[in-house]
Design a protein around this motif. Structure first.
Motif, short mmCIF file in Angstrom:
data_model
loop_
_atom_site.label_atom_id
_atom_site.label_comp_id
_atom_site.label_asym_id
_atom_site.label_seq_id
_atom_site.Cartn_x
_atom_site.Cartn_y
_atom_site.Cartn_z
N ARG A 9 -7.72 5.07 -4.46
CA ARG A 9 -6.68 4.99 -3.43
C ARG A 9 -5.69 3.88 -3.75
O ARG A 9 -6.01 2.93 -4.44
CB ARG A 9 -7.29 4.75 -2.05
CG ARG A 9 -8.02 5.99 -1.56
CD ARG A 9 -8.54 5.82 -0.17
NE ARG A 9 -9.12 7.07 0.31
CZ ARG A 9 -9.64 7.21 1.49
NH1 ARG A 9 -9.67 6.20 2.34
NH2 ARG A 9 -10.13 8.38 1.85
N GLU A 10 -4.51 4.07 -3.19
CA GLU A 10 -3.44 3.09 -3.37
C GLU A 10 -2.71 2.96 -2.04
O GLU A 10 -2.43 3.98 -1.38
CB GLU A 10 -2.48 3.60 -4.45
CG GLU A 10 -1.19 2.83 -4.57
CD GLU A 10 -0.27 3.47 -5.60
OE1 GLU A 10 -0.47 3.21 -6.79
OE2 GLU A 10 0.62 4.24 -5.20
N ALA A 11 -2.44 1.74 -1.66
CA ALA A 11 -1.55 1.49 -0.52
C ALA A 11 -0.20 1.12 -1.12
O ALA A 11 -0.10 0.19 -1.91
CB ALA A 11 -2.08 0.36 0.35
N LEU A 12 0.82 1.89 -0.79
CA LEU A 12 2.15 1.66 -1.34
C LEU A 12 3.06 1.14 -0.24
O LEU A 12 3.31 1.82 0.76
CB LEU A 12 2.72 2.96 -1.93
CG LEU A 12 4.10 2.85 -2.56
CD1 LEU A 12 4.09 1.85 -3.72
CD2 LEU A 12 4.58 4.21 -3.01
N PHE A 13 3.52 -0.08 -0.42
CA PHE A 13 4.42 -0.73 0.52
C PHE A 13 5.85 -0.55 0.01
O PHE A 13 6.13 -0.85 -1.15
CB PHE A 13 4.11 -2.23 0.63
CG PHE A 13 2.77 -2.51 1.24
CD1 PHE A 13 2.67 -2.91 2.56
CD2 PHE A 13 1.61 -2.37 0.50
CE1 PHE A 13 1.44 -3.17 3.13
CE2 PHE A 13 0.37 -2.63 1.06
CZ PHE A 13 0.29 -3.03 2.38
N THR A 14 6.73 -0.07 0.88
CA THR A 14 8.11 0.19 0.48
C THR A 14 9.05 -0.36 1.55
O THR A 14 8.86 -0.12 2.74
CB THR A 14 8.34 1.71 0.33
OG1 THR A 14 7.34 2.25 -0.54
CG2 THR A 14 9.70 2.00 -0.26
N ARG A 15 10.06 -1.08 1.08
CA ARG A 15 11.07 -1.62 2.00
C ARG A 15 12.40 -0.92 1.72
O ARG A 15 12.80 -0.78 0.56
CB ARG A 15 11.24 -3.12 1.85
CG ARG A 15 12.13 -3.73 2.93
CD ARG A 15 12.12 -5.24 2.89
NE ARG A 15 12.79 -5.77 1.73
CZ ARG A 15 14.11 -5.93 1.60
NH1 ARG A 15 14.91 -5.58 2.59
NH2 ARG A 15 14.61 -6.44 0.51
N PHE A 16 13.06 -0.50 2.79
CA PHE A 16 14.32 0.22 2.69
C PHE A 16 15.47 -0.63 3.22
O PHE A 16 15.29 -1.46 4.11
CB PHE A 16 14.27 1.52 3.52
CG PHE A 16 13.34 2.54 2.95
CD1 PHE A 16 13.84 3.55 2.14
CD2 PHE A 16 11.98 2.52 3.21
CE1 PHE A 16 12.99 4.51 1.60
CE2 PHE A 16 11.13 3.47 2.69
CZ PHE A 16 11.64 4.47 1.88
N SER A 17 16.65 -0.40 2.66
CA SER A 17 17.88 -0.99 3.18
C SER A 17 18.98 0.05 3.00
O SER A 17 19.18 0.55 1.88
CB SER A 17 18.23 -2.28 2.43
OG SER A 17 19.44 -2.80 2.92
N GLU A 18 19.66 0.38 4.07
CA GLU A 18 20.74 1.37 4.05
C GLU A 18 20.29 2.69 3.42
O GLU A 18 21.01 3.31 2.66
CB GLU A 18 21.96 0.80 3.33
CG GLU A 18 22.53 -0.42 4.04
CD GLU A 18 23.74 -1.01 3.35
OE1 GLU A 18 24.30 -0.35 2.44
OE2 GLU A 18 24.15 -2.12 3.73
#
Length: 93
Positions: free
Chosen positions: A56-65
């Motif tokens: 398993r993998e926890a994928l953290f993603t941050r978005f802007s616009e």
């Protein structure tokens, strides 16, 4: 540090060679503000070791616009390695 498109392509090619039947299943996705976290389960048979690996993998993603500006994984490498037959050996005292 978000990897470049070239690094992502190289990793995808490597994983497809090592795990030609690799599947990914999204187990959970949670969003809060500009952050999205996905829990993904991978499964596939390794060509060299002839064993199925599940991790398993926890994928953290941050978005802007609307664009990804950061992403980082936390990978359960211990399960991955155990499924391939590796053993964790404690250091000698």
């Amino acid at each position: 540090d978000t990897p470049s498109a070239q690094a992502k392509a190289e990793m995808k090619e490597f994983m497809e060679e090592q795990f030609p039947d690799l599947t990914a299943r999204i187990i959970l996705t949670v969003a809060d503000g500009d952050m999205v976290v996905s829990l993904v389960e991978y499964r596939g048979n390794h060509t060299t070791y002839g064993r199925e690996a599940v991790w398993r993998e926890a994928l953290f993603t941050r978005f802007s616009e609307g664009l990804i500006v950061e992403s980082w994984p936390i990978i359960d490498e211990s399960s991955f390695m155990r499924h391939l037959g590796f053993q964790i050996v404690p250091p000698q005292r």
